[in-house]
Structure formats: C-alpha cells, structure tokens
Enzyme design. Structure first.
Site, PDB file in Angstrom:
ATOM      1  N   GLU A   1       0.875  -1.533  -0.074  1.00  0.00           N
ATOM      2  CA  GLU A   1       0.149   0.071   0.203  1.00  0.00           C
ATOM      3  C   GLU A   1       0.758   1.186  -0.098  1.00  0.00           C
ATOM      4  O   GLU A   1       1.708   1.160   1.266  1.00  0.00           O
ATOM      5  CB  GLU A   1      -1.127  -0.340   0.905  1.00  0.00           C
ATOM      6  CG  GLU A   1      -1.650   1.400   1.539  1.00  0.00           C
ATOM      7  CD  GLU A   1      -2.578   0.612   2.844  1.00  0.00           C
ATOM      8  OE1 GLU A   1      -2.957   2.278   2.845  1.00  0.00           O
ATOM      9  OE2 GLU A   1      -2.317   0.211   3.590  1.00  0.00           O
TER      10      GLU A   1
ATOM     11  N   LYS B   1      -9.558   1.628  -2.719  1.00  0.00           N
ATOM     12  CA  LYS B   1      -9.844   1.227  -1.940  1.00  0.00           C
ATOM     13  C   LYS B   1     -11.380   1.414  -0.946  1.00  0.00           C
ATOM     14  O   LYS B   1     -11.557   2.738  -1.706  1.00  0.00           O
ATOM     15  CB  LYS B   1      -9.429   1.853  -0.771  1.00  0.00           C
ATOM     16  CG  LYS B   1      -9.212   1.142   0.959  1.00  0.00           C
ATOM     17  CD  LYS B   1      -7.831   1.312   1.863  1.00  0.00           C
ATOM     18  CE  LYS B   1      -7.949   0.960   3.198  1.00  0.00           C
ATOM     19  NZ  LYS B   1      -7.526   1.114   4.076  1.00  0.00           N
TER      20      LYS B   1
ATOM     21  N   CYS C   1      -5.135  -2.903   2.453  1.00  0.00           N
ATOM     22  CA  CYS C   1      -4.611  -3.748   4.230  1.00  0.00           C
ATOM     23  C   CYS C   1      -6.615  -3.409   5.098  1.00  0.00           C
ATOM     24  O   CYS C   1      -6.718  -4.731   5.227  1.00  0.00           O
ATOM     25  CB  CYS C   1      -4.796  -1.824   4.760  1.00  0.00           C
ATOM     26  SG  CYS C   1      -4.154  -1.616   6.723  1.00  0.00           S
TER      27      CYS C   1
END
Length: 509
Positions: free
Chosen positions: A264, A330, A380
């Site tokens: 990320e 995301k 994440c």
C-alpha cells in the site's frame, strides 16, 4: 464491609481484567481454550446479575477487550500523527468504551430476557445476543470488527465453520459453547457435567472432521512480495523519498516472480507529484512489466488534491501495454485516517496525516486478470470485512482465485497489530478457501494458503522480497455464496429468530 460486598464492588474491575486477558488470544491463537474460559466466566457472572448490573459487567469486559487489544492506535495518533499524548490516550479510551457498549447492551438485554428455565434456551439466548452485538460493532458507523471473537479461533476446532458461517458465525458458536457450562453451573453438578461433556464432544467432533473442501486447485504462481520497510515518519518526508523510491524501483526490477506485488502506497506520491519528482519513474515501470511475461500490482495513491484522490492499486501486465493499467480503489476507508467523519475535522487537523481524505471505490470491483488467474486486491483494513469481499463471488465464473492484500501498518510500530492483522487474513482464507498474498510495508509480508496456514513469511521490519509459490483455487464456499447475495442478513435474522423462538418457548412453558 463483608467479603461479598468487596467482591461485588470490585467485580467490574475483575471483569475488565478478564476482558484484557481475552484480548491476548488474538495474537496467541494456540491458547484458544482460554477464550472459552474467559467468555464462560463472563456468562457465569451475568447469570445472577440484574439488567443494569449485567450491562455494566458486559461493558467492562467489552471495553477492556477492545482497549487492551487496540492500544497500538495510540502509537499512530501520538508518535506518527503528532497528537498530544493525553488526547491520544483519551481517543483510544473513548473508542474502547464505545465499542464495549455493544456488549454491555447485549448483556443487559440478556439479563432482562432470560427466565432460567433451561440450560439450552438460556445459552441460545446468550449466543444470539452475543452475535447481534458483534454484528453491530462490525457494521454500524462504518464498523470496527477488529478483534471480533471468531478471529481468536483461527487455530481452533471451530475454524471448520468458517466456510459455512464466517467469522461472526464462529463467534456465535464460541459464545454458545462458553455459555452452556456457565448456565448449567447454577443448575447443579449433574447439569454442569453434562454440559461440559457436550462441549468437549462438539469440539472433538469438529477437530476430527476438519474443514470440507469447496475449492479446487487452479494452477500455481511464483510470487515476489516486496516489503519496503519505510518508517512511517519517513514515508512522506522529502529528504527520504529519493532513497526509498530508488530501492523500490530496484526491488521491482530484480523480482523474479510471475506476479510481483508492492505494498500500500509503496509509491507515496500522487501522479502529478511523481511526475515532478521523476518524469521517467512510472513510464519505466510500465515498460518493465508490460513488455515481459511478469505482472505487477503496485500500491499508489491516484487523483489530485483538487478533484479528489483514492488509495489505489495499479496492475501492469502484457495485457495493459496498449490500454490503461488495471485500477483498484479502496472501498472501506479507515475513519480519521482515510476519511473524516462528520463533525470531526477539528480532530484530524490536530494530526499530521499527509493523505487523509480519500474517495471510495466501487464495492464489487473486478479482479485483475493476469497469468491465467483472477487476482482480487484489497487494501489493508479492507480484509476485516469478509461480507464485503464476498461481493466478488456473486458470479462463480468471475470469482477470485487469489486474494492480494497490500498494507501499510507501519503507523502502529512494532506492536501486536501486525500478528493480529495476519490472523485476520488467515480467517479470510478459511472463509473463502482461496489463498491470500500479503505485501506490506513493515510486516507481516506472507503467503497464506486456502487452509489458513502461513506457507512463507518475511521477517517484519526488514527490507526485502519474499519469493514463494502459491496454489490458486477456484470455487465458491457456502459463506461466499450467501454473503455475496445477502451480506450479513442471514446471520442477523438467525439471531433474531433464535431470540424469538426462545422467548416463545419459555412463555409457553
């Protein structure tokens, strides 16, 4: 003051200590029987408590459970976010108290609704309310399911339930098995003995049967997972960027895997910033992977400060040579870290977060099709939400064959956040029975197979590349099938139906 009075006064503190002990099992998962004991002791104390007292005990247990398990949030807010220590401690405490309130409400309802007319009815009522509390904590106000009780069972016999009912279903089963002896203990030695025998039989049977197989092998991939190990306080610092980006470029160039994955925000610059920093950097990466048999997934923010930006993953392969790279944005953003809740901009202004107000991507994002596989990125915190990842399994022909998690939890330093997050990824592989590749900034960079086993791992807080082989899997588990169509509603309705049936039975009796 009598001993009984002292115990009553200290009981909330004792339950808080028990909740804190319970949080340790989410790292030391081999100690899973201790979780059953902790939850059973909570259930035992709540049995004799009036509603307000039961709510207080549940709140104490739940708040300490969350607070002791997520104390590392203090590191992100104070050490790296620059928030004054007292305010950071207060923020962690406020979060823990708010999250603990879900369990407190559930315990208060249990004390009000139970009638003490049977071991199984009361235990089922307990489990149903426990399930409702966990679903509420994991979904309301964007949800915070970190340390949901089922994660501590990733190495336990109850893990066989994962492909059927997911982590929340495992938590409900844990609550039921823990409550049975707690309820029975107040009904005599014979009832206690029978309940303990029943619990042992269920766990033994689950261990003997093992998980059912719902997916099949779909080829293998050689993977190279890059761990950049850039300290969070250096990640966006101008003086450290040249060295970090140069190392990343060299690591990507040298990677030998069929699939190369960088974590990320491995490139921590928006496109215009990267262009100003080095006009050749991104074109050179495209040339590297679009004219080779390899493919790459690279974490990078996309957009600009005026139009908005996203926390993204870009995919490069020979198929993207004449078109735009694959892009995944995301979806489930972290409150305060990645989006600002209404009314809290004052709070985030106190912290030093370079990129902290991202746009959301589409929920049912397509996979990156490369190397004969359907690679499904998640970024994440997103791998906490199995019901959201399940949306990608609605059409079996397009369902992922490999999950790819890219993370940067360098925000939390050398804390238990790292192994906790690894165990969360392991649970996802059990639910969907496909492997998970984890490429992280500081750890844990690892390959997890479809049985939740870590088959390769890079030492945390080291700079390097993990080379490994992973077997892709094709198929859809029952959990993936029903969660793709109905989210968590089946579990929610099952909990409500259980409560209704128990109360109906008790009234008729």
């Amino acid at each position: 003051m009598t001993a009984a009075a002292w115990i009553r006064r200290l009981e909330p503190l004792l339950l808080a200590a028990l909740g804190a002990l319970h949080s340790l099992i989410f790292v030391h998962t081999a100690a899973w029987p201790l979780q059953l004991l902790c939850v059973a002791l909570l259930a035992w104390r709540v049995q004799a408590a009036p509603p307000r007292r039961a709510a207080l005990l549940g709140w104490a247990f739940g708040s300490a459970w969350v607070g002791a398990g997520t104390w590392w949030l203090f590191v992100s807010m104070h050490r790296y976010g620059g928030l004054p220590a007292p305010l950071a401690m207060a923020a962690v405490a406020a979060l823990a108290l708010a999250m603990g309130a879900y369990l407190g409400v559930a315990m208060g309802l249990y004390a009000r609704l139970r009638r003490g007319r049977g071991v199984l009815p009361d235990a089922l009522l307990w489990a149903a309310l426990w399930l409702l509390a966990e679903i509420a904590r994991g979904t309301l106000f964007t949800g915070f399911p970190w340390l949901a009780s089922g994660y501590a069972q990733v190495d336990a016999p109850l893990a066989v339930l994962a492909p059927w009912v997911g982590v929340y279903g495992i938590g409900a089963a844990l609550a039921l098995l823990s409550a049975l002896p707690a309820v029975a203990a107040r009904m005599g030695a014979r009832a206690l003995g029978l309940s303990l025998a029943g619990v042992a039989a269920v766990l033994g049977l689950a261990a003997a049967l093992g998980p059912a197989a719902f997916t099949l092998g779909h080829g293998t991939l050689r993977v190279s997972l890059v761990q950049s190990n850039v300290a969070q306080d250096e990640k966006f610092a101008v003086e450290h960027l040249p060295g970090a980006l140069q190392w990343l470029r060299q690591a990507l160039d040298a990677a030998q895997g069929d699939l190369v994955v960088a974590p990320e925000t491995a490139i921590p610059l928006l496109p215009q910033q990267l262009q100003e920093f080095d006009p050749n950097y991104w074109p050179a990466l495209r040339e590297r992977f679009e004219h080779s048999p390899q493919a790459a997934l690279i974490g990078v923010p996309l957009g600009d400060f005026e139009q908005g930006y996203a926390n993204s993953v870009l995919g490069l392969s020979s198929h993207t040579a004449d078109r735009d790279p694959y892009r995944y944005d995301k979806v489930h953003l972290v409150p305060f870290g990645e989006f600002i809740p209404t009314g809290f901009r004052w709070f985030t202004r106190l912290m030093e977060i370079p990129l902290g107000d991202f746009e959301r991507g589409p929920l049912n994002a397509p996979s990156f099709v490369a190397l004969g596989q359907r690679l499904a990125p998640n970024i994440c915190y997103e791998d906490l939400f199995g019901e959201e990842l399940a949306q990608r399994f609605g059409e079996p022909a397009h369902a992922p064959t490999v999950f790819v998690n890219v993370s940067n939890i360098g925000w939390f330093g050398q804390t238990v956040a790292l192994p906790q997050h690894l165990n969360i990824s392991r649970m996802r592989t059990l639910e969907f029975q496909i492997p998970m590749l984890r490429a992280t900034n500081t750890g844990v960079t690892a390959v997890v197979d479809e049985q939740g086993k870590v088959t390769a791992q890079l030492p945390s807080f080291t700079r390097g590349t993990l080379d490994a082989v992973v077997q892709a899997r094709e198929g859809v588990t029952p959990f993936a099938w029903w969660a793709a169509r109905a989210g968590l509603w089946p579990l929610l309705l099952a909990a409500l139906a259980t409560i209704a049936l128990v109360l109906l039975r008790v009234r008729r009796a």
